[in-house]
Design a protein around this motif. Structure first.
Motif, short mmCIF file in Angstrom:
data_model
loop_
_atom_site.label_atom_id
_atom_site.label_comp_id
_atom_site.label_asym_id
_atom_site.label_seq_id
_atom_site.Cartn_x
_atom_site.Cartn_y
_atom_site.Cartn_z
N PHE A 1 -56.61 -12.66 46.75
CA PHE A 1 -56.54 -12.93 48.19
C PHE A 1 -55.16 -12.83 48.81
N TRP A 2 -54.13 -12.69 48.00
CA TRP A 2 -52.81 -12.59 48.61
C TRP A 2 -52.36 -11.13 48.68
N ASP A 3 -51.84 -10.78 49.81
CA ASP A 3 -51.29 -9.44 50.00
C ASP A 3 -50.06 -9.28 49.11
N PRO A 4 -49.77 -8.06 48.66
CA PRO A 4 -48.69 -7.86 47.66
C PRO A 4 -47.34 -8.46 48.07
N ARG A 5 -47.01 -8.42 49.36
CA ARG A 5 -45.68 -8.93 49.74
C ARG A 5 -45.62 -10.45 49.54
N MET A 6 -46.77 -11.12 49.71
CA MET A 6 -46.79 -12.56 49.49
C MET A 6 -46.62 -12.86 48.01
N ARG A 7 -47.29 -12.06 47.21
CA ARG A 7 -47.19 -12.27 45.76
C ARG A 7 -45.78 -12.02 45.28
N TYR B 1 -44.02 -22.04 53.02
CA TYR B 1 -45.40 -21.75 53.42
C TYR B 1 -46.21 -21.30 52.21
N MET C 1 -41.15 -13.68 54.23
CA MET C 1 -42.13 -14.75 54.47
C MET C 1 -41.59 -16.08 53.98
N ARG D 1 -46.67 -24.09 49.58
CA ARG D 1 -47.68 -25.04 50.03
C ARG D 1 -49.09 -24.47 49.80
N MET D 2 -49.25 -23.19 50.16
CA MET D 2 -50.56 -22.57 49.95
C MET D 2 -50.95 -22.55 48.48
N GLN E 1 -54.28 -13.37 43.05
CA GLN E 1 -54.39 -11.92 42.93
C GLN E 1 -55.43 -11.34 43.88
N ASP F 1 -51.95 -25.94 47.37
CA ASP F 1 -53.29 -26.27 47.88
C ASP F 1 -54.37 -25.68 46.98
#
Ligand code: SF4
Ligand code: SF4
Ligand code: FES
Lengths: 960, 77
Positions: free
Chosen positions: B37-43, B5, B1, B8-9, B35, B12
């Motif tokens: 709202f983000w899916d584990p791969r994003m974290r 992106y 990912m 930036r999120m 924790q 925000d």
């Protein structure tokens, strides 16, 4: 004419006061006693006894008029023969509805009407009912003493026969010959719809119904809501479908599948054919009213473009191949399994639909969580109202609007923010207009001059025409006035809100940097107007806020929802009838799809997946372990698709390639996936990137429920067999089984039972109760067995209300010298969302392309004239539309709708999004506009792609 | 990912809590939001970025929030 099976009591029910207390009156009618609320007409009281007094000019949707004199009665101790529609009951009254004298008087009236009316046979040939002939038949009047003598079969003398029919409207005909000038249509247009398009022109014998200034219906102000057609007692106003298809045989109550108002309709049927859709007068959301979409634009459901056979293809450049359901389902299942085996369990997901039923939505998220074994499920509410859910949950404690629609009738000041109800929520707009005509005040906060700013008999008290993207700044300055001018409700706040959060918020908004004067430069709204509006809302006995996507679809969407809730709490405008925070939902089942656990982080009833106790109840019921980590949201799915960690998706009833922002980005993400499964009525934009297509079923082809913007759960009833063979929920069941996770439902009512079992706000909901009550507003449980029209009475769902500090953070999307204008988007009455349905109906007569609204000043400096083709370029992309030069928009702002895919409105919108929910910022895009003479590159590519993707290789051969 | 992106999120989210005086509270709120709202791969992607670069482009308490996430993950491993 009203619905087939409706018994018309002739006059409306007495309005229920806010406290519910009404004086009752007992009267005797023809020897029977009846007790009714004070103010009820004699006609209505008699009707409740089963005694239908003859009438022509009265009907329950309109105020009594007293013009036909057919409904005369005798009252003991009173002289004369008063009209029972205009005379109200008084305690102890003794009324006679039948006598020789009354019979004579009525027959005389009937004969007069009949003397200038088409024959019964002629009326019957329209397939419509005619109350005049019905009344005459009941009274035994077959001939008229006043009929003109005929010479050679032609009546000798003046009459109104043989006038020209007006069939300009695509959905109904006006036939002057059959008009009895009862004014029911005129009054319906005024009182029910509020458009004031009809008048009675001329006087005496010459009087006739006329649309606007003697124009045709199509050219007039008419918005084709059909209220006049529904109210007309004769065949003068008749639906074209009735003329063409014949008399209906049965009527089935169902819920409109268009907008979040969720009107109740009677689908009048002849076998499996819909003869017409008539709004149902006992419908709780619409009270017998409807709009052009739900009332008339249902033809898409049987449109030739419907895809009714499953299809597959291995590459998106291949033509489609029609296959059996078995093959399509097992192909899709094997692809999901292969991809999960190869790329891991989290590499697949699903998208539920806000157009499908609650039951269908619930099943798709169940399939994702239980059969896929992950939480990668989201819904298109992501791109519209996700900030509402987040914002209201964190302030008030529940992710939903606080009132029922009828509450607006008790509102003194309406604050309307970023919503355009006359276009987006027309039936509620009519109700709002009714309240405004009664004298309620109106504050509009919108960058654009929407219709309600000035329309017949309505003028907004304030129109705060702010710059796009400055909602929060404006709201903070309104709050500043409320707090610093002592308009906050101290006692209410102490009682019901968290003291610490209040103190913090109070200090924040009181800061001079948030004053209207300081914010004027940011918002562009004169400080005095802000102060005036704030005082008006702050000092209203009942102030209510209604808002739409102009609030949520911003980088600060969630912040703005919180700011709205803050303001309502500070002024004590929550927890009773007439006040509240009311999100107007776009699609029919946005509320429902959110309630049903479509978001990747929560189960039905808005409970986080990491909550062990909640998860345990689902695991026990579903018999599989569930993940405790949130899954991907739609925009995250696109990002993950581009990096290869998300490869397959099951999309039910959504068209993300058209509805989501930054089209080019979305389509490259979709192109990167290995298996996209689309379930829809049509080969939509997303299907261009799909490998499997499952035919969807329309709302006429299935059973289920929708939940409207007021949390009202209403039944959707099947009136015909699904063209593709299965209702949408059945397809999900098949797919789940093929994935190795069988679900055994034989009817959607069983799915609702499971929802009720697992969701505390739904425990009291079941199909039997829905049949009995008509509709139910959740929460519906032991504490509220019949549902909850008004929320937060006594205390907030959260316990104490929480104020949040809502700092204004300007969007990253700023106008620059390269992109000097701000583009904002919206919708129009006759079209719906991405237009897939309405574009396939006669509604295109009113709107057949999306236009770019631009202010005369901005047009002038660019040499743009009305109707010119203009190119619109943003950082994300470029498209071409025709210009409409208008001062509805302010200088510096341009506006368009997005109903037609080839317009590519979303090619230019960017992927900026709300900080909390990733809801895209549709409402602000910096653009440049220039005059052009050819379509954009994107549009050229679009046409090629459309051409390529509608190739279907049918089993019987090859089709274009 | 794409890391831009995610950064930036995250920033925000940080912007919403910018008015919070107490930096500790701000960081904790940002961390909880990620924790929840983000899916584990994003974290894990943003944690990786923090570990590699020290979270260069993360603003103010956002960096602290991601640092806390990184430490939690390290502790679990
Ligand atoms: S269709 Fe509606 S808007 Fe048009 S004339 Fe009839 S009532 Fe008025
Ligand atoms: S589209 Fe909305 S307002 Fe129109 S009939 Fe349907 S539910 Fe009612
Ligand atoms: S129905 Fe009462 S006067 Fe027409």
């Amino acid at each position: 004419m009203h619905a087939l099976d409706y018994i018309d009591p002739g006059t409306p029910a007495v309005p229920r006061p806010a406290d519910g207390a009404v004086k009752q009156v007992t009267v005797e009618i023809d020897g029977f006693t009846v007790t009714v609320p004070d103010g009820t007409s004699i006609m209505r009281a008699a009707s409740l006894l089963g005694n239908q007094i003859p009438k022509l000019c009265a009907t329950s949707s309109l105020k009594a008029f007293g013009s036909c004199r057919l409904c005369l009665v005798e009252i003991e101790g009173r002289k004369g023969y008063p009209a029972s529609c205009t005379t109200t009951v008084a305690d102890g009254m003794k009324i006679r509805t039948q006598s020789e004298k009354l019979g004579q008087l009525r027959n005389n009236v009937l004969e007069l009407y009949l003397s200038d009316h088409p024959s019964e046979a002629e009326c019957r040939s329209s397939n419509n009912r005619c109350e005049l002939h019905e009344m005459a038949a009941a009274a035994g009047v077959t001939e008229s003493r006043y009929a003109l003598p005929a010479v050679d079969g032609v009546p000798a003398g003046c009459n109104h026969q043989h006038s020209e029919k007006d069939d300009s409207n695509p959905y109904f005909v006006f036939n002057q010959d059959a008009c009895i000038v009862c004014s029911r249509c005129v009054r319906a247009c005024d009182e029910v719809q509020g458009t004031f398009a009809l008048t009675i022109e001329g006087r005496g014998f010459g009087s006739k119904v006329s649309a606007s200034q003697s124009e045709s219906f199509l050219e007039s102000e008419c918005v084709s809501c059909g209220a006049c057609v529904e109210a007309c007692p004769t065949t003068a106003l008749t639906e074209k479908s009735v003329l063409a298809l014949g008399k209906a045989e049965s009527a089935v109550a169902t819920t409109c599948a268009y907008c979040g108002v969720g009107c109740t309709f009677k689908a009048e049927m002849k076998g499996e054919q819909v003869i017409r859709m008539v709004p149902y007068r006992d419908g709780h959301a619409n009270h017998g009213h409807a709009c052009v979409k739900g009332r008339f634009a249902y033809g898409y459901a049987t449109h030739a473009d419907r895809i009714t056979k499953p299809m597959i293809r291995s590459k998106i450049t291949d033509p489609w191949r029609e296959v059996s359901w078995d093959e399509a389902i097992s192909y899709a299942a094997s692809e999901f399994k292969r991809i999960q085996a190869q790329y891991g369990p989290d590499s697949v997901g699903g998208i539920t639909s806000s157009r499908c039923t609650n039951e269908e939505t619930f099943l798709v998220q169940k399939l994702v969580r239980a059969a896929f074994g992950n939480n990668n499920v989201d819904t298109c509410a992501r791109v519209c109202h996700s900030p509402t859910g987040y914002g209201l949950k964190n302030t008030l404690g529940e992710s939903a609007g606080t009132q029922e629609f009828d509450s607006v009738m008790f509102t003194d000041v309406i604050m309307l923010i970023g919503a355009n109800p006359t276009e987006g929520h027309p039936v509620f707009a009519s109700q709002m207009k009714r309240r405004l005509r009664q004298g309620a005040k109106l504050i509009i906060i919108d960058p654009r001059q929407i219709k309600l700013v000035r329309s017949p008999h309505i003028e907004a008290d304030y129109h705060l025409q702010l710059k796009p993207g400055t909602n929060v700044a404006l709201m903070n300055s309104i709050a500043h006035v409320i707090v610093t001018e002592g308009l906050a409700h101290g006692e209410y706040i102490t009682d019901r809100c968290e003291a610490e959060s209040w103190e913090k918020w109070k200090a924040f908004v009181s800061d001079p940097k948030n004053s209207p004067e300081a914010m004027e430069a940011v918002t562009g709204v004169p400080a005095m107007a802000v102060r005036g509006a704030a005082r008006m809302y702050g000092s209203a006995p009942n102030g209510a806020i209604y808002y739409g996507l102009g609030v949520t679809e911003h980088s600060q969407g969630t912040t703005m929802v919180m700011a709205i809730a803050n303001l309502a709490m500070a002024t004590g405008n929550l927890g009773r009838v007439g006040v509240g925070v009311n999100p107007l939902r776009g699609q029919n089942n946005v509320q429902g799809s959110c309630d049903m656990g479509s978001f990747p982080h929560e189960f039905s009833g808005y409970r986080h997946v990491s909550d062990d106790a909640v998860r345990a109840t689902f695991e026990a019921q579903w018999g599989v372990p569930l993940q405790s980590e949130p899954g991907l949201r739609i925009p995250n799915m696109f990002e993950a698709a581009l990096d290869g960690s998300f490869r397959a998706v099951y999309i039910q009833g959504e068209d993300i390639a058209q509805s989501d922002p930054n089209t080019t980005h979305v389509t490259s993400a979709l192109s990167a996936m290995e298996c996209v499964v689309v379930q829809d009525l049509f080969l939509n934009e997303t299907a261009k990137f799909a490998h499997v297509f499952f035919p969807g079923s329309s709302f006429l082809e299935k059973n289920g429920t929708f939940t409207n913007a007021e949390r009202r759960i209403g039944r959707v009833r099947k009136v015909m067999q699904p063209l593709g063979g299965y209702e949408d929920w059945e397809v999900t069941v098949l797919l789940s089984k093929a994935l190795g996770y069988p679900m055994d439902y034989t009817h959607p009512s069983q799915i609702m039972d499971e929802i009720a079992l697992l969701t505390p706000t739904f425990t009291g909901v079941n199909y039997q109760k829905l049949d009995k009550l008509g509709s139910i507003q959740w929460p519906c449980n032991e504490a509220a067995p019949a549902g909850t029209p008004t929320m937060h009475i006594g205390q907030f769902v959260r316990g104490k209300g929480k104020f949040w500090v809502t700092d204004y953070v300007p969007t990253r999307e700023k106008s620059t010298s390269r992109f000097p204008l701000l583009l904002t988007t919206g919708r129009i009455l006759t079209q719906y969302n991405v237009g897939a349905q309405t574009r396939r109906t006669h509604n295109v007569v009113w709107h057949d392309e999306d236009r770019l609204e631009i202010h005369p000043h901005d047009a002038d400096v660019r040499g743009i004239l009305d109707g010119d083709w203009v190119g619109i370029a943003s950082r994300a992309g470029e498209t071409v539309l025709r210009a409409e030069v208008t001062d509805r928009v302010q200088p510096g702002v341009v506006y368009t709708t997005f109903h037609f895919p080839e317009s590519g409105a979303n090619v230019v919108t960017t992927d900026n999004s709300d900080w909390a929910t990733n809801c895209p910022e549709y409402k602000v895009t910096a653009v440049q506009v220039v005059k052009v003479n050819q379509p954009s590159e994107w549009q050229k590519r679009y046409r090629e792609l459309t051409e390529r993707n509608t190739r279907i290789r049918r089993r019987a051969g090859v089709h274009a | 990912m794409h890391i831009d992106y995610l950064v930036r999120m995250a920033n925000d989210i940080g912007a919403f809590f910018a008015s919070e005086q107490d930096q500790g509270v701000a960081a904790a709120s940002i961390r909880q939001h990620i924790q929840k709202f983000w899916d584990p791969r994003m974290r894990s992607r943003i944690i990786g970025y923090y570990n590699d670069t020290g979270g260069m482009d993360l603003e103010g308490p956002v960096r602290t929030a991601v640092q806390q996430l990184a430490e939690q993950t390290a502790a679990k491993a």
